[in-house]
Motif scaffolding. Structure first.
Motif, PDB file in Angstrom:
ATOM      1  N   HIS A 103       2.831   1.703  -3.161  1.00 38.32           N
ATOM      2  CA  HIS A 103       2.001   2.235  -4.250  1.00 38.32           C
ATOM      3  C   HIS A 103       2.006   3.762  -4.250  1.00 38.32           C
ATOM      4  CE1 HIS A 103      -1.038   2.714  -7.257  1.00 38.32           C
ATOM      5  NE2 HIS A 103      -1.900   3.244  -6.413  1.00 38.32           N
ATOM      6  N   SER A 104       1.938   4.358  -3.069  1.00 32.25           N
ATOM      7  CA  SER A 104       1.967   5.823  -3.010  1.00 32.25           C
ATOM      8  C   SER A 104       3.304   6.359  -3.518  1.00 32.25           C
ATOM      9  CB  SER A 104       1.696   6.319  -1.588  1.00 32.25           C
ATOM     10  OG  SER A 104       0.333   6.135  -1.259  1.00 32.25           O
ATOM     11  N   VAL A 119      -6.470   0.328  -2.627  1.00 31.40           N
ATOM     12  CA  VAL A 119      -6.048   1.636  -3.153  1.00 31.40           C
ATOM     13  C   VAL A 119      -5.324   1.570  -4.498  1.00 31.40           C
ATOM     14  CG1 VAL A 119      -5.880   2.666  -0.858  1.00 31.40           C
ATOM     15  CG2 VAL A 119      -3.850   1.616  -1.881  1.00 31.40           C
ATOM     16  N   ALA A 120      -4.772   0.410  -4.857  1.00 30.34           N
ATOM     17  CA  ALA A 120      -3.996   0.335  -6.102  1.00 30.34           C
ATOM     18  C   ALA A 120      -4.929   0.115  -7.284  1.00 30.34           C
ATOM     19  CB  ALA A 120      -2.971  -0.782  -6.017  1.00 30.34           C
ATOM     20  N   ALA A 172       5.195   4.838  -5.697  1.00 28.93           N
ATOM     21  CA  ALA A 172       5.187   4.590  -7.145  1.00 28.93           C
ATOM     22  C   ALA A 172       4.412   5.689  -7.870  1.00 28.93           C
ATOM     23  CB  ALA A 172       4.575   3.224  -7.442  1.00 28.93           C
ATOM     24  N   THR A 173       3.317   6.104  -7.277  1.00 29.02           N
ATOM     25  CA  THR A 173       2.468   7.135  -7.865  1.00 29.02           C
ATOM     26  C   THR A 173       3.266   8.415  -8.107  1.00 29.02           C
ATOM     27  OG1 THR A 173       0.493   6.207  -6.847  1.00 29.02           O
ATOM     28  CG2 THR A 173       0.396   8.532  -7.443  1.00 29.02           C
ATOM     29  N   ALA A 174       4.088   8.809  -7.137  1.00 27.27           N
ATOM     30  CA  ALA A 174       4.893  10.020  -7.296  1.00 27.27           C
ATOM     31  C   ALA A 174       5.918   9.856  -8.413  1.00 27.27           C
ATOM     32  CB  ALA A 174       5.592  10.372  -5.986  1.00 27.27           C
ATOM     33  N   LEU A 175       6.412   8.650  -8.613  1.00 22.28           N
ATOM     34  CA  LEU A 175       7.427   8.405  -9.647  1.00 22.28           C
ATOM     35  C   LEU A 175       6.814   8.213 -11.037  1.00 22.28           C
ATOM     36  CD1 LEU A 175       9.869   6.028  -7.709  1.00 22.28           C
ATOM     37  CD2 LEU A 175      10.239   8.432  -8.297  1.00 22.28           C
ATOM     38  N   GLY A 176       5.507   8.418 -11.139  1.00 23.29           N
ATOM     39  CA  GLY A 176       4.862   8.291 -12.448  1.00 23.29           C
ATOM     40  C   GLY A 176       4.444   6.877 -12.776  1.00 23.29           C
ATOM     41  N   LEU A 177       4.571   5.994 -11.795  1.00 20.54           N
ATOM     42  CA  LEU A 177       4.256   4.584 -12.005  1.00 20.54           C
ATOM     43  C   LEU A 177       2.935   4.245 -11.327  1.00 20.54           C
ATOM     44  CD1 LEU A 177       7.766   3.250 -10.950  1.00 20.54           C
ATOM     45  CD2 LEU A 177       7.005   3.920 -13.236  1.00 20.54           C
ATOM     46  N   SER A 178       2.527   3.000 -11.464  1.00 21.11           N
ATOM     47  CA  SER A 178       1.413   2.489 -10.686  1.00 21.11           C
ATOM     48  C   SER A 178       1.764   1.058 -10.323  1.00 21.11           C
ATOM     49  CB  SER A 178       0.115   2.528 -11.495  1.00 21.11           C
ATOM     50  OG  SER A 178      -0.942   2.044 -10.711  1.00 21.11           O
ATOM     51  N   LEU A 225       5.916  12.643 -11.082  1.00 18.32           N
ATOM     52  CA  LEU A 225       5.439  12.502 -12.457  1.00 18.32           C
ATOM     53  C   LEU A 225       3.975  12.095 -12.422  1.00 18.32           C
ATOM     54  CD1 LEU A 225       8.529  10.648 -13.964  1.00 18.32           C
ATOM     55  CD2 LEU A 225       7.906  13.056 -14.243  1.00 18.32           C
ATOM     56  N   GLU A 233      10.044   4.596  -1.698  1.00 14.21           N
ATOM     57  CA  GLU A 233      10.619   5.134  -2.931  1.00 14.21           C
ATOM     58  C   GLU A 233      11.962   4.472  -3.217  1.00 14.21           C
ATOM     59  OE1 GLU A 233      11.103   9.421  -3.118  1.00 14.21           O
ATOM     60  OE2 GLU A 233      12.458   9.236  -4.833  1.00 14.21           O
ATOM     61  N   HIS A 260      -7.857   3.151  -7.145  1.00  9.67           N
ATOM     62  CA  HIS A 260      -8.583   1.885  -7.256  1.00  9.67           C
ATOM     63  C   HIS A 260      -9.998   2.098  -7.769  1.00  9.67           C
ATOM     64  CE1 HIS A 260      -9.385  -2.296  -6.482  1.00  9.67           C
ATOM     65  NE2 HIS A 260     -10.525  -1.921  -5.942  1.00  9.67           N
ATOM     66  N   ARG A 320       0.832  -1.213   0.000  1.00  7.72           N
ATOM     67  CA  ARG A 320       0.000   0.000   0.000  1.00  7.72           C
ATOM     68  C   ARG A 320       0.865   1.261   0.000  1.00  7.72           C
ATOM     69  NH1 ARG A 320      -5.575   1.117   2.239  1.00  7.72           N
ATOM     70  NH2 ARG A 320      -5.627   3.295   2.849  1.00  7.72           N
ATOM     71  N   ARG A 380      -4.765  12.712  -8.583  1.00  8.02           N
ATOM     72  CA  ARG A 380      -3.713  11.703  -8.402  1.00  8.02           C
ATOM     73  C   ARG A 380      -2.982  11.913  -7.076  1.00  8.02           C
ATOM     74  NH1 ARG A 380      -0.328   8.619 -12.406  1.00  8.02           N
ATOM     75  NH2 ARG A 380       1.681   8.216 -11.451  1.00  8.02           N
TER      76      ARG A 380
END
Lengths: 391, 391
Positions: free
Chosen positions: A19-20, A43-44, A22-28, B349, A284, B45, A16, B16
Motif C-alpha cells: 500500500h505504501s 492503514v489502507a 502504491a501511494t507513491a505511484l498515485g494509487l491506493s 504521484l 513497487e 485509513h 501493508r 499523504r
C-alpha cells in the motif's frame, strides 16, 4: 477513466507495505482482509473485510479492481480460476500460482524442467516412507503439500514413530531428503506480462525453527558463478511458469550446487531489505509488474543491507505488559531506546499484536561493513523483541 | 493502551507522504481533509472530512488523537490556541506556529533576534509605500501577511499604479525590498519537544513564477562556511521559536550573505528529496519529532539528489484528454514511457487532478554526477507534464 485500482487479497504486512508503494505511484491499494484489525486494513483506505475462501467475497472484491493480486497463497486454485473465468485480471494467474500453492506439483514441474530439487516422493502411508528411507536414509522431511508457511507444515522426523502422528493427521504429504546444506539463499525477481524481468542480488536467508530471522544482501562470499546461476534460474522459472509479479525462489546451497526449496509468487520476506536497500523495492516492483509498467532498477543503494525480522517475544522474554497489543506501551519505550541507540536503523512495524513467534515487524541496517551492519540489525531486532541488548 | 494516534490537519500531499512514513512506524495517520478526494484522503485509513477553520470540527478530530499536527499553515491561530486550551497536544504549538502563519510577526521576531531579513515594513496605504520606496527604491515586493503559498499572495510591483489594486484588495500587507539574490536555498531541520534537533544538508531551490520547480541536494558550490551558517541559523530558529517537527527556512543567498525569506513548520517541498536521498525522510522525522522519539539520521544516501516538481500542464502543453483526472489515461501512458526511459527514476504521484500549475507529484533522481542527476530529474518532470522530452 479514474486511477487504476489494484486489489490485493490478504491484509497482512505484505499488503501493508505494498500500500505504501502504491501511494507513491498515485494509487491506493484495495485490500481484502480477514478482519478490520489486519495489518494492511489498519492503514489502507479501501478495505473490504471478507473471506478469501469465499467465491462470493472474492467476486465482489474483484468487481472494482483492474487487477487482483495476492499477499498469500491460500486462495484455493479453483477460486482463482473462477475469478479468471468471470473475466477478472488475476496476476499471477492460476496456471502459475498453482506451483506456489502445491509443493508436490511444484517439485514435479521443476524436476521435469531439469531443475535440481531435493529428492522427493508423494506419501500415502508408512510404506512409502520406508521405501523412500531405504534410498535416502533417516531423518527425512515431511511436508504438507499445501497451506504451510513459516515452518508450519514441515516436520523433520527420525523414524516411523515420529512420523506416525503426521501421517495420521490426514494432511496430504510429500517426503523429502534432509539436504546437507551449507546455507539458504533466495533469488528474487519480478516479471511483467510483457515478459520483462528484473532480478535483485541473491541474498542469504538465516532461519530459526523454520522462520526467517535475518536476510543479508548480497549473500556474503557467494561466488559470481553461483550468484549468476541462482539469478538465471529464478528468471528462467518466472518465464517457464508464466509468473507475473514478484517470484521468490528459496534455495539450498550445498557442496554440489543449488537446489530449489520453495517458490513464492508475491512480495517475500527475503526481499524486505529492498525498501531501503535497492533503488526499486519489491513492493513497487510487484505493482509495476501486475500493472504491466516497465520494471524499475534493482541496483543496490549500499554495499551491504541486513534485514532482521522482529518476532513476538519468545519464552522467558519480556514482551511488555501482557504480550498483546496492550504491550504497545513497552514496545514504544523500547523504540525510544533503540532510536536513541541507532539513529540510522530503519524500523518497520506492522501494527500487529505481540504474539510469541509472530512476525510483527522488521529492522533494516545499511552500510559499508558487513559485520557492523549485521550487528546493528541484530541489536535492533533483539532489543525490540526482548528489551535486552544482545551480548 | 493502543497505538499512538497522530492526527494531521490537511489532506494534501504532505499528509499523504506522512501517512506512508507513519505506516512504516506501525502507526496510521488520521487525516482531517477538506474533501474525500483530497490527496491523503484517498490513501489513509482514518479520514475525517471537515473544515480546518471550524473549531467544532477541529475539536472532534483532535478528540481521538494523542497529538495533532498540520500539513499547512491555514488553521487560524485562535483555533490552534483553543485546541491547546482544551488540553489537546498540538505540535508545533500555537506560540511557534504564529511565525509560520504571519509574515509580519515573523519578520519582526527574526529582526529582534538579530537575524538578517529583507528590509520590510507594514503597509497601511500608498503613503507607506512611498516612504519605503524612498529608502529602497522601486520595484518592491508586496506580500499578504497571512495565507499565501506557492507564489500566491506575493506581488512584485514597479510603481504605485501596479500596487494600487493590491492595496485596494483589503488584504493585510507588508512591503519588502526586492533582494538582489544569487539564488534561493533552504535549510531544513527538525526538533523534538525534548529539544533534540537534526539538520539535513542545505539545498538549492529553483523557483519559477514563485513556485518551486527543482531542489538540488546538497546546494552545488555552497561554501562550507555558508552551509554551516544556514544550518546553524535554522537550528537556532527552531530552538528560539520553540518549533516541534520539521522547520524549513527558505533563504536568499546574496553577495552579502544569507537572508531569511520564509519559514514553514511542517514537511516542506524543499525536503521531498529526503524520501530516497536521506537515511531518514522529513516525513518520518516530523512524526518522530511530534511523538518525541529520538530523531533519525539525516545522512545523505547518494552524493547528489535532485527533486523536480511535477506541475499540471501549462499553456500550450498537452495534459491529456481534458486536463482533469480524466487525463489519467494519458498520464498513465507517459508513466509507461518514462519508466522504460529511466528505470532508476523515482516517481511520486499525489492522486490529484491535473490542473494547470498545480503540484501533482514529483520525481527524484539520485547519483554520482550532478549534471546527469539533474538532467534525469528534469527529463522526468518535463515529460510527465508535457508529453515531450526536453531538448
Amino acid at each position: 477513466m479514474g486511477l487504476p485500482v489494484v486489489g490485493m487479497v490478504g491484509g497482512g504486512q505484505l499488503s501493508r507495505m505494498t500500500h505504501s508503494a502504491a501511494t507513491a505511484l498515485g494509487l491506493s491499494l484495495r485490500v481484502l482482509a480477514d478482519a478490520a484489525h489486519d495489518s494492511a486494513a489498519l492503514v489502507a483506505h479501501g478495505v473490504v473485510v471478507g473471506e478469501h475462501t469465499s467465491l462470493a467475497d472474492l467476486l465482489s472484491f474483484a468487481a472494482g479492481c483492474e487487477v487482483v493480486t495476492f499477499d498469500h497463497e491460500h486462495v484455493p486454485g479453483s477460486l482463482v480460476r473462477a475469478l479468471e473465468q468471470e473475466g477478472h485480471r488475476v496476476l499471477p494467474g492460476s496456471d502459475a500460482l498453482l506451483y506456489a500453492q502445491d509443493k508436490q506439483l511444484m517439485r514435479e514441474r521443476l524436476h521435469s524442467l531439469g531443475v535440481d530439487v531435493p529428492a522427493f516422493a508423494a506419501v500415502g502411508g508408512a510404506a512409502d516412507l520406508d521405501a523412500f528411507a531405504a534410498e535416502h536414509g533417516w531423518p527425512l522431511v515431511l511436508k504438507a503439500a499445501t497451506g504451510g508457511y513459516d515452518g508450519k507444515g514441515v516436520w523433520v522426523v527420525d523414524d516411523q514413530q515420529q512420523a506416525a502422528p503426521v501421517l495420521a493427521s490426514g494432511v496430504r504429504l510429500l517426503v523429502e531428503e534432509l539436504v546437507p546444506l551449507r546455507r539458504e539463499l533466495a533469488a528474487v525477481v519480478a516479471r511483467s506480462p510483457y515478459g520483462q524481468a528484473a532480478a535483485w542480488p541473491v541474498v542469504e536467508t538465516v532461519q530459526d525453527g523454520g522462520v526467517c530471522v535475518e536476510v543479508v544482501a548480497p549473500a556474503p562470499g557467494l561466488s559470481e558463478e553461483l550468484a549468476l546461476a541462482a539469478e538465471s534460474l529464478a528468471l528462467r522459472l518466472a518465464d517457464e511458469l508464466g509468473v507475473v509479479g514478484v517470484l521468490a525462489v528459496e534455495l539450498f546451497e550445498t557442496a554440489d550446487g543449488l537446489l530449489v526449496n520453495e517458490l513464492a509468487m508475491r512480495p517475500h520476506n527475503s526481499a524486505h531489505w529492498t525498501i531501503e536497500g535497492a533503488r526499486t523495492s519489491q513492493f513497487e516492483q510487484h505493482l509495476r509488474a501486475v500493472l504491466d509498467y516497465p520494471l524499475g532498477a534493482t541496483t543496490p543503494t549500499a554495499p551491504w543491507t541486513v534485514m532482521a525480522n522482529l518476532l513476538g517475544p519468545q519464552d522467558g522474554e519480556d514482551g511488555g505488559d501482557g504480550g498483546d497489543v496492550g504491550g504497545r506501551g513497552e514496545l514504544d519505550r523500547r523504540l525510544h531506546m533503540l532510536f536513541a541507540h541507532d539513529p540510522a536503523l530503519k524500523v518497520h512495524l506492522y501494527g500487529k499484536a505481540l504474539r510469541p513467534g509472530r512476525k510483527i515487524g522488521h529492522v533494516t541496517a545499511l552500510g559499508e561493513h558487513l559485520d557492523d551492519v549485521r550487528r546493528r540489525a541484530r541489536e535492533g531486532a533483539t532489543y525490540l523483541r526482548s528489551g535486552s541488548w544482545p551480548r
